[in-house]
Design a protein around this motif. Structure first.
Motif, PDB file in Angstrom:
ATOM      1  N   HIS A 166       0.832  -1.201   0.000  1.00 15.40           N
ATOM      2  CA  HIS A 166       0.000   0.000   0.000  1.00 15.40           C
ATOM      3  C   HIS A 166       0.865   1.248   0.000  1.00 15.40           C
ATOM      4  N   THR A 167       0.358   2.288  -0.626  1.00 13.71           N
ATOM      5  CA  THR A 167       0.959   3.614  -0.571  1.00 13.71           C
ATOM      6  C   THR A 167      -0.120   4.561  -0.061  1.00 13.71           C
ATOM      7  N   PHE A 168       0.189   5.275   1.020  1.00 14.86           N
ATOM      8  CA  PHE A 168      -0.772   6.192   1.633  1.00 14.86           C
ATOM      9  C   PHE A 168      -0.363   7.612   1.273  1.00 14.86           C
ATOM     10  N   MET A 169      -1.307   8.378   0.705  1.00 10.39           N
ATOM     11  CA  MET A 169      -0.937   9.702   0.219  1.00 10.39           C
ATOM     12  C   MET A 169      -1.727  10.855   0.808  1.00 10.39           C
ATOM     13  N   LYS A 170      -2.807  10.586   1.509  1.00 10.06           N
ATOM     14  CA  LYS A 170      -3.607  11.677   2.076  1.00 10.06           C
ATOM     15  C   LYS A 170      -4.180  11.208   3.412  1.00 10.06           C
ATOM     16  N   ALA A 171      -4.113  12.079   4.395  1.00  7.36           N
ATOM     17  CA  ALA A 171      -4.625  11.740   5.724  1.00  7.36           C
ATOM     18  C   ALA A 171      -6.132  11.517   5.698  1.00  7.36           C
ATOM     19  N   VAL A 172      -6.579  10.604   6.553  1.00  8.72           N
ATOM     20  CA  VAL A 172      -7.997  10.330   6.766  1.00  8.72           C
ATOM     21  C   VAL A 172      -8.264  10.563   8.245  1.00  8.72           C
ATOM     22  N   TYR A 173      -9.361  11.233   8.542  1.00 11.37           N
ATOM     23  CA  TYR A 173      -9.723  11.567   9.914  1.00 11.37           C
ATOM     24  C   TYR A 173     -11.056  10.937  10.279  1.00 11.37           C
ATOM     25  N   THR A 174     -11.291  10.810  11.578  1.00  9.42           N
ATOM     26  CA  THR A 174     -12.571  10.291  12.035  1.00  9.42           C
ATOM     27  C   THR A 174     -13.684  11.146  11.442  1.00  9.42           C
ATOM     28  N   GLY A 175     -14.752  10.476  11.021  1.00 11.21           N
ATOM     29  CA  GLY A 175     -15.860  11.128  10.335  1.00 11.21           C
ATOM     30  C   GLY A 175     -15.751  11.074   8.828  1.00 11.21           C
ATOM     31  N   ASP A 176     -14.559  10.760   8.322  1.00 10.77           N
ATOM     32  CA  ASP A 176     -14.375  10.654   6.870  1.00 10.77           C
ATOM     33  C   ASP A 176     -14.881   9.300   6.371  1.00 10.77           C
ATOM     34  N   GLU A 177     -15.551   9.321   5.230  1.00  9.64           N
ATOM     35  CA  GLU A 177     -15.964   8.083   4.571  1.00  9.64           C
ATOM     36  C   GLU A 177     -14.932   7.742   3.499  1.00  9.64           C
ATOM     37  N   VAL A 178     -14.494   6.492   3.493  1.00  7.78           N
ATOM     38  CA  VAL A 178     -13.518   6.030   2.511  1.00  7.78           C
ATOM     39  C   VAL A 178     -14.089   4.812   1.800  1.00  7.78           C
ATOM     40  N   THR A 179     -13.948   4.796   0.468  1.00  9.27           N
ATOM     41  CA  THR A 179     -14.362   3.665  -0.351  1.00  9.27           C
ATOM     42  C   THR A 179     -13.129   2.982  -0.914  1.00  9.27           C
ATOM     43  N   CYS A 180     -13.092   1.670  -0.793  1.00 11.38           N
ATOM     44  CA  CYS A 180     -12.026   0.861  -1.385  1.00 11.38           C
ATOM     45  C   CYS A 180     -12.600   0.149  -2.601  1.00 11.38           C
ATOM     46  N   LYS A 181     -11.914   0.299  -3.724  1.00 10.29           N
ATOM     47  CA  LYS A 181     -12.303  -0.417  -4.946  1.00 10.29           C
ATOM     48  C   LYS A 181     -11.147  -1.339  -5.321  1.00 10.29           C
ATOM     49  N   ILE A 182     -11.470  -2.601  -5.508  1.00  6.27           N
ATOM     50  CA  ILE A 182     -10.499  -3.609  -5.921  1.00  6.27           C
ATOM     51  C   ILE A 182     -10.814  -4.022  -7.346  1.00  6.27           C
ATOM     52  N   THR A 183      -9.788  -4.064  -8.188  1.00  8.10           N
ATOM     53  CA  THR A 183      -9.925  -4.536  -9.560  1.00  8.10           C
ATOM     54  C   THR A 183      -9.013  -5.737  -9.742  1.00  8.10           C
ATOM     55  N   ILE A 184      -9.571  -6.838 -10.236  1.00  9.08           N
ATOM     56  CA  ILE A 184      -8.788  -8.043 -10.490  1.00  9.08           C
ATOM     57  C   ILE A 184      -7.938  -7.805 -11.734  1.00  9.08           C
ATOM     58  N   THR A 185      -6.618  -8.025 -11.606  1.00 11.91           N
ATOM     59  CA  THR A 185      -5.699  -7.774 -12.724  1.00 11.91           C
ATOM     60  C   THR A 185      -5.129  -9.056 -13.314  1.00 11.91           C
ATOM     61  N   SER A 186      -5.233 -10.174 -12.580  1.00 15.47           N
ATOM     62  CA  SER A 186      -4.723 -11.449 -13.086  1.00 15.47           C
ATOM     63  C   SER A 186      -5.400 -12.592 -12.341  1.00 15.47           C
ATOM     64  N   VAL A 187      -5.745 -13.645 -13.070  1.00 19.37           N
ATOM     65  CA  VAL A 187      -6.323 -14.849 -12.466  1.00 19.37           C
ATOM     66  C   VAL A 187      -5.645 -16.055 -13.101  1.00 19.37           C
ATOM     67  N   THR A 188      -5.086 -16.915 -12.253  1.00 17.23           N
ATOM     68  CA  THR A 188      -4.469 -18.153 -12.716  1.00 17.23           C
ATOM     69  C   THR A 188      -5.150 -19.321 -12.018  1.00 17.23           C
ATOM     70  N   SER A 189      -5.650 -20.279 -12.785  1.00 20.39           N
ATOM     71  CA  SER A 189      -6.303 -21.449 -12.212  1.00 20.39           C
ATOM     72  C   SER A 189      -5.255 -22.467 -11.767  1.00 20.39           C
ATOM     73  N   LEU A 190      -5.340 -22.867 -10.509  1.00 21.62           N
ATOM     74  CA  LEU A 190      -4.476 -23.908  -9.945  1.00 21.62           C
ATOM     75  C   LEU A 190      -5.350 -25.113  -9.620  1.00 21.62           C
ATOM     76  N   ASP A 191      -4.766 -26.163  -9.061  1.00 20.28           N
ATOM     77  CA  ASP A 191      -5.536 -27.374  -8.774  1.00 20.28           C
ATOM     78  C   ASP A 191      -6.758 -27.105  -7.897  1.00 20.28           C
ATOM     79  N   ASN A 192      -6.544 -26.495  -6.736  1.00 19.81           N
ATOM     80  CA  ASN A 192      -7.634 -26.317  -5.779  1.00 19.81           C
ATOM     81  C   ASN A 192      -8.039 -24.863  -5.555  1.00 19.81           C
ATOM     82  N   SER A 193      -7.382 -23.956  -6.260  1.00 17.45           N
ATOM     83  CA  SER A 193      -7.665 -22.538  -6.027  1.00 17.45           C
ATOM     84  C   SER A 193      -7.330 -21.713  -7.264  1.00 17.45           C
ATOM     85  N   PHE A 194      -7.675 -20.452  -7.165  1.00 18.64           N
ATOM     86  CA  PHE A 194      -7.275 -19.467  -8.162  1.00 18.64           C
ATOM     87  C   PHE A 194      -6.237 -18.561  -7.515  1.00 18.64           C
TER      88      PHE A 194
END
Length: 126
Positions: free
Chosen positions: A68-96
């Motif tokens: 992670h790289t943190f670039m701006k302070a967050v304070y109590t009362g602030d709402e933060v949204t995390c968005k995750i984008t899948i960039t790679s998927v490799t199929s293995l025997d029992n998992s991805f």
């Protein structure tokens, strides 16, 4: 699970959240305990990053690496949204094996942190 899939979660941080995180980690630095002129305290960077944990739990994701790289302070009362984008998927025997990009934005749509990670999602949960 496909490349390009996105997932998001949001959270508004409270003084109770920061206090609980301080108790868990032992980090009682003044940034997290002494209110500013507006009565807010700064949220721990790793507490901000933990928003992604909600998504990881929903996906049964087992983390391998996180950066992670943190670039701006967050304070109590602030709402933060995390968005995750899948960039790679490799199929293995029992998992991805999954790689992802993360971006954290506040309610003003300013980026407060970015990151990337990798890990595993089981194919069959019993």
């Amino acid at each position: 699970m496909m490349v390009g899939d996105t997932f998001s979660a949001k959270r508004t941080f409270t003084r109770g959240d920061v206090f609980a995180f301080s108790n868990i980690t032992g980090d009682f630095g003044s940034l997290h305990t002494m209110p500013d002129s507006r009565g807010r305290v700064r949220v721990h960077s790793l507490l901000i990053a933990s928003i992604a944990t909600k998504i990881g739990g929903d996906l049964n994701f087992f983390s391998e690496t996180l950066d992670h790289t943190f670039m701006k302070a967050v304070y109590t009362g602030d709402e933060v949204t995390c968005k995750i984008t899948i960039t790679s998927v490799t199929s293995l025997d029992n998992s991805f094996h999954v790689e992802m990009a993360l971006i954290f934005k506040n309610a003003e749509n300013e980026t407060v942190a970015t990151g990337n990670g990798s890990g595993f999602i089981p194919k069959n949960i019993s």
